[in-house]
Design a protein around this motif. Structure first.
Motif, mmCIF file in Angstrom:
data_model
loop_
_atom_site.group_PDB
_atom_site.id
_atom_site.type_symbol
_atom_site.label_atom_id
_atom_site.label_comp_id
_atom_site.label_asym_id
_atom_site.label_seq_id
_atom_site.Cartn_x
_atom_site.Cartn_y
_atom_site.Cartn_z
ATOM 1 N N PHE A 15 34.365 37.666 51.317
ATOM 2 C CA PHE A 15 32.965 37.655 51.771
ATOM 3 C C PHE A 15 32.476 36.097 51.983
ATOM 4 O O PHE A 15 31.978 35.676 50.935
ATOM 5 C CB PHE A 15 32.067 38.679 51.117
ATOM 6 N N ALA A 20 36.699 38.488 47.099
ATOM 7 C CA ALA A 20 36.368 39.492 46.495
ATOM 8 C C ALA A 20 37.773 40.387 45.862
ATOM 9 O O ALA A 20 37.858 41.076 45.116
ATOM 10 C CB ALA A 20 35.602 40.721 47.210
ATOM 11 N N ASN A 40 31.579 43.696 36.257
ATOM 12 C CA ASN A 40 30.666 43.825 37.301
ATOM 13 C C ASN A 40 30.927 42.708 38.298
ATOM 14 O O ASN A 40 31.396 41.539 37.765
ATOM 15 C CB ASN A 40 29.083 43.770 36.999
ATOM 16 N N GLY A 41 31.259 43.121 39.676
ATOM 17 C CA GLY A 41 31.445 42.147 40.516
ATOM 18 C C GLY A 41 32.762 41.800 40.744
ATOM 19 O O GLY A 41 33.281 40.601 41.399
ATOM 20 N N ALA A 42 33.973 42.550 39.928
ATOM 21 C CA ALA A 42 35.250 42.076 39.749
ATOM 22 C C ALA A 42 35.899 42.422 40.948
ATOM 23 O O ALA A 42 36.862 41.749 41.628
ATOM 24 C CB ALA A 42 35.832 42.791 38.895
ATOM 25 N N GLY A 43 35.698 43.172 41.756
ATOM 26 C CA GLY A 43 36.279 43.678 43.206
ATOM 27 C C GLY A 43 36.739 44.956 43.255
ATOM 28 O O GLY A 43 37.646 45.198 43.917
ATOM 29 N N LYS A 44 36.409 45.838 42.303
ATOM 30 C CA LYS A 44 36.733 47.108 42.158
ATOM 31 C C LYS A 44 36.535 48.066 43.409
ATOM 32 O O LYS A 44 37.384 48.646 43.996
ATOM 33 C CB LYS A 44 36.449 47.790 40.914
ATOM 34 N N THR A 45 35.029 48.012 43.589
ATOM 35 C CA THR A 45 34.666 49.206 44.908
ATOM 36 C C THR A 45 35.343 48.489 46.164
ATOM 37 O O THR A 45 35.824 49.310 46.879
ATOM 38 C CB THR A 45 33.370 48.928 44.770
ATOM 39 N N GLN A 87 31.080 55.473 44.501
ATOM 40 C CA GLN A 87 30.387 55.000 43.079
ATOM 41 C C GLN A 87 29.017 55.430 43.483
ATOM 42 O O GLN A 87 28.285 56.091 42.288
ATOM 43 C CB GLN A 87 30.550 53.652 43.034
ATOM 44 N N HIS A 205 33.743 52.238 33.982
ATOM 45 C CA HIS A 205 33.404 51.175 32.774
ATOM 46 C C HIS A 205 33.390 51.743 31.330
ATOM 47 O O HIS A 205 33.713 51.013 30.248
ATOM 48 C CB HIS A 205 32.043 50.723 32.956
HETATM 49 N N1 LIG Z 1 29.592 43.767 51.992
HETATM 50 C C1 LIG Z 1 29.629 42.654 51.035
HETATM 51 N N2 LIG Z 1 29.348 41.437 51.667
HETATM 52 C C2 LIG Z 1 29.217 40.485 50.873
HETATM 53 N N3 LIG Z 1 29.803 40.474 49.472
HETATM 54 C C3 LIG Z 1 29.858 41.503 48.989
HETATM 55 C C4 LIG Z 1 29.970 42.733 49.661
HETATM 56 N N4 LIG Z 1 30.566 43.838 49.109
HETATM 57 C C5 LIG Z 1 30.811 43.303 47.859
HETATM 58 N N5 LIG Z 1 30.280 41.793 47.768
HETATM 59 C C6 LIG Z 1 30.714 40.971 46.756
HETATM 60 O O1 LIG Z 1 32.011 41.088 46.252
HETATM 61 C C7 LIG Z 1 32.170 41.243 44.673
HETATM 62 C C8 LIG Z 1 32.811 42.322 44.369
HETATM 63 O O2 LIG Z 1 31.950 43.309 44.642
HETATM 64 P P1 LIG Z 1 32.317 44.950 44.206
HETATM 65 O O3 LIG Z 1 31.491 45.755 44.478
HETATM 66 O O4 LIG Z 1 33.746 45.225 44.774
HETATM 67 O O5 LIG Z 1 32.525 44.728 42.704
HETATM 68 P P2 LIG Z 1 32.852 46.046 41.608
HETATM 69 O O6 LIG Z 1 34.041 45.586 40.841
HETATM 70 O O7 LIG Z 1 32.860 47.265 42.181
HETATM 71 O O8 LIG Z 1 31.423 45.870 40.615
HETATM 72 P P3 LIG Z 1 30.681 47.136 39.747
HETATM 73 O O9 LIG Z 1 31.357 47.439 38.731
HETATM 74 O O10 LIG Z 1 29.279 46.535 39.749
HETATM 75 O O11 LIG Z 1 30.720 48.034 40.743
HETATM 76 C C9 LIG Z 1 30.792 40.996 44.318
HETATM 77 O O12 LIG Z 1 30.552 39.686 43.941
HETATM 78 C C10 LIG Z 1 29.944 41.295 45.433
HETATM 79 O O13 LIG Z 1 28.586 40.943 45.418
#
Ligand SMILES: Nc1ncnc2c1ncn2[C@@H]1O[C@H](COP(=O)(O)OP(=O)(O)OP(=O)(O)O)[C@@H](O)[C@H]1O
Ligand SMILES: [Mg+2]
Lengths: 251, 342
Positions: A15, A20, A40-45, A87, A205
């Motif tokens: 992004f 991500a 959080n923010g590791a990129g799982k979602t 999620q 988590h």
């Molecule tokens: N559509 C998007 N546009 C820009 N940045 C994004 C977008 N989606 C996610 N990100 C960024 O990508 C990174 C990974 O986000 P992601 O949601 O995959 O994390 P996660 O591991 O699921 O976190 P959590 O445990 O909080 O759910 C984060 O820094 C987030 O801010």
């Protein structure tokens, strides 16, 4: 060689300047519960979204059951046996719980260009839908509108809908998110009962839940998989302890 | 919940309202006769026609969540198909190699098919967008068609096209206002039955699901575009039939049938009657067209002739009140909680 139902190779998703998903490799073996953990923010979602087809990877491949699905549209993936939960709960708010699950049953039952018979009177949809609601413990709330359900109940519904797709691989993005301890315990029991029957990639988590359920774990940090292994191996892994588990109070 | 009420089969407030409305409309010519106001029969034919167009819009707006602001396009195209075929029948000429016709069966079927075709094209392009873009693009397409008909000099351009009498339906005399009224009545009831079954069918559940959460529907495995487009085409066909009836009613078609204000009127009727209620648009059509008919007269009689042309000034606040205080529209006020299908 292991029998991989899901094989992710060199996956990239950025992004802007943020990677991500960063050269991610991940294999899910048929039959296992594979947990995906990371801060959080590791990129799982972001990974789940690419596996489900909502996001297109910049690079790399996703192979499901021997077939390259990297560019397959979202709506075709459930028909191959790949289902997901969200999620942030994503259900049909104006329908009842039963309607929601019946919709999932209907999705699997061929095309829906049927214009005359009342869908709510079709036993072929309602009876299986009721079974799935019972399985997740929501049977008593079948006829309640989703907008009137509690948060935890909606999480259960989310799972029932995914189950109704009869997936061969279930992608669960924090199924216990926002649940109380008792609800979490119930959800763990439900998932435990599914173990062996359905292969799962579980983002979570709650470490107790993860260690109770997972056969293997992958640890994600800044979009990279830094380690994969059995729960014991992961617990003992110094990189993981430093990058992630250490933060959880040094337990 | 829905399952229970249907299983019990009890007479609910909603069924009572529906039964009352049905009887009222079925007996309308008799009532008009007793009131010694025979013109009401023709006025109400128009109500039924507008109701049909509004129900077809409710199908995509209220159930499918598609805010189409160009519904008059399909209404107008249906009307023009009937007008153009009648025109060529009168002149003894052909259009696209086909002879004109005054036969209702042929002419109306053509109106429905052409409207559906136009809806397929407009829908296929518009449904690639959503939100405000969808509203704007459907409006733009409808205005394009409006200007197309304005510039079609062979068919009267701006002035429109007169028909020499109504179509021929198996020799039935449609020029009789009462006969024509019952034709419209039967057509509307048949259309309501069809759409009722449709919204409760598997197909209907899918478009209703799309309205609530398209992302989830996709994740369940539904190719949502295909279902929405199909609903859009069915709605276009319904509006086309209403247009065909309207051309017969007025024995005249003009670009005004496709003007954006017509799309606006149809949408207002749906909102006034109750979005996503299917029957609400019928109530909306009755109230809207009665106000249009009688508000100017009312202004006249209290010496406010100046306001006569601007009856909508009074209508505006009425609509705002309904939207604010009756979220399921007038039908919601009448039928209560079960008005909306959700
Ligand atoms: N559509 C998007 N546009 C820009 N940045 C994004 C977008 N989606 C996610 N990100 C960024 O990508 C990174 C990974 O986000 P992601 O949601 O995959 O994390 P996660 O591991 O699921 O976190 P959590 O445990 O909080 O759910 C984060 O820094 C987030 O801010
Ligand atoms: Mg996440």
């Amino acid at each position: 060689m292991a029998d991989l139902i899901l094989d992710v190779r060199h996956l990239h998703k950025a992004f802007g300047a943020l990677a991500a998903t960063d050269d991610l490799n991940l294999g899910v073996e048929r039959g296992e519960v594979h947990a995906l953990i990371g801060p959080n923010g590791a990129g799982k979602t972001t990974l789940i979204a690419q596996l489900a087809g909502e996001l297109t990877p910049d690079d790399g491949t996703v192979t499901f059951d021997g077939r390259d699905i990297t560019a397959l549209p979202v709506h075709q993936r459930p028909h191959l046996g790949l289902a997901r939960s969200f999620q942030i709960t994503s259900v049909l708010m104006d329908f009842t719980s039963l309607d929601n699950v019946a919709m999932a049953v209907q999705a699997r039952a061929g095309h829906s260009f049927r214009f005359w018979r009342r869908a709510r009177a079709e036993r072929a949809l309602r009876v299986p839908a009721m079974d799935y609601l019972d399985r997740v413990g929501l049977g008593a709330r079948a006829h309640v509108r989703v907008s009137a359900l509690a948060h935890g109940e909606r999480r259960q519904l989310e799972l029932a809908m995914a189950l109704a797709l009869e997936p061969r691989l279930l992608l669960l993005d924090e199924p216990m998110a926002g649940m109380g301890p008792e609800e979490t315990q119930r959800m763990v029991q439900v998932l435990k009962a599914l173990k062996g029957e359905i292969t799962m990639l579980l983002v979570e988590h709650d470490m107790d839940a993860v260690f109770a359920l997972a056969d293997r774990l992958t640890v994600l940090v800044y979009g990279k998989a830094i380690a994969t292994g059995t729960p014991d191996a992961i617990r003992a892994n110094p990189d993981v302890r430093r990058a992630y588990l250490g933060e959880e109070g040094g337990a | 919940m829905a399952d229970h009420s249907h299983r019990m089969g009890a007479i609910t407030r909603k069924t009572a309202v529906l039964a009352f409305g049905f009887v009222l409309l079925a007996a309308l010519p008799g009532i008009a006769h007793l009131m010694d106001e025979p013109f009401l029969v023709s006025t109400f034919s128009r109500v039924l026609i507008y109701a049909m167009a509004a129900v077809s819009l409710d199908l995509i707006l209220g159930y499918g969540g598609m805010v189409s602001f160009g519904h008059a396009a399909f209404f107008g195209v249906g009307a023009y198909v009937v007008g153009i075929l009648a025109h060529h029948a009168a002149e003894g000429t052909t259009v696209l190699g086909l002879a004109g016709t005054n036969l209702a069966v042929v002419s109306w079927a053509a109106a429905v098919l052409v409207s559906a075709g136009v809806a397929a094209v407009i829908g296929a392009l518009s449904l690639r967008t959503d939100g405000v873009h969808f509203i704007m693009i459907t409006l733009a397409f409808a205005q394009m068609l409006f200007f197309l008909f304005v510039s079609l000099e062979p068919y009267g351009g701006d002035d429109g096209l007169m028909m020499m009498g109504r179509n021929d339906l198996f020799g039935i005399d449609l020029s009789d206002d009462m006969t024509f009224y019952y034709l419209c009545f039967i057509a509307l009831m048949a259309f309501l039955l069809l759409t009722r079954r449709l919204v409760d069918s598997r197909f209907g559940m899918v478009i209703r699901g799309c309205k609530q959460n398209e992302r989830r529907m996709r994740a369940l495995g539904f190719p949502v575009y295909r279902y929405k487009l199909t609903a859009f085409v069915i709605a276009g066909a319904g509006a086309g039939l209403a247009g065909a009836l309207s051309a017969n009613h007025t024995e005249f078609v003009s670009p005004d049938f496709l003007h954006w204000t017509m799309s606006g009127d149809i949408m207002i009727i749906v909102i006034l009657g109750g979005i996503g209620t299917l029957y609400g648009p019928v109530v909306g059509a009755v109230v809207f067209l009665m106000l249009e008919e009688f508000l100017p007269l009312a202004f006249d009689s209290v010496g406010l002739e100046g306001l006569k042309e601007h009856w909508r000034f009074l209508f505006g606040p009425i609509l705002i009140l309904v939207v604010l205080f009756a979220r399921r529209g007038l039908f919601g006020l009448l039928a209560g909680r079960e008005a909306r299908d959700g």
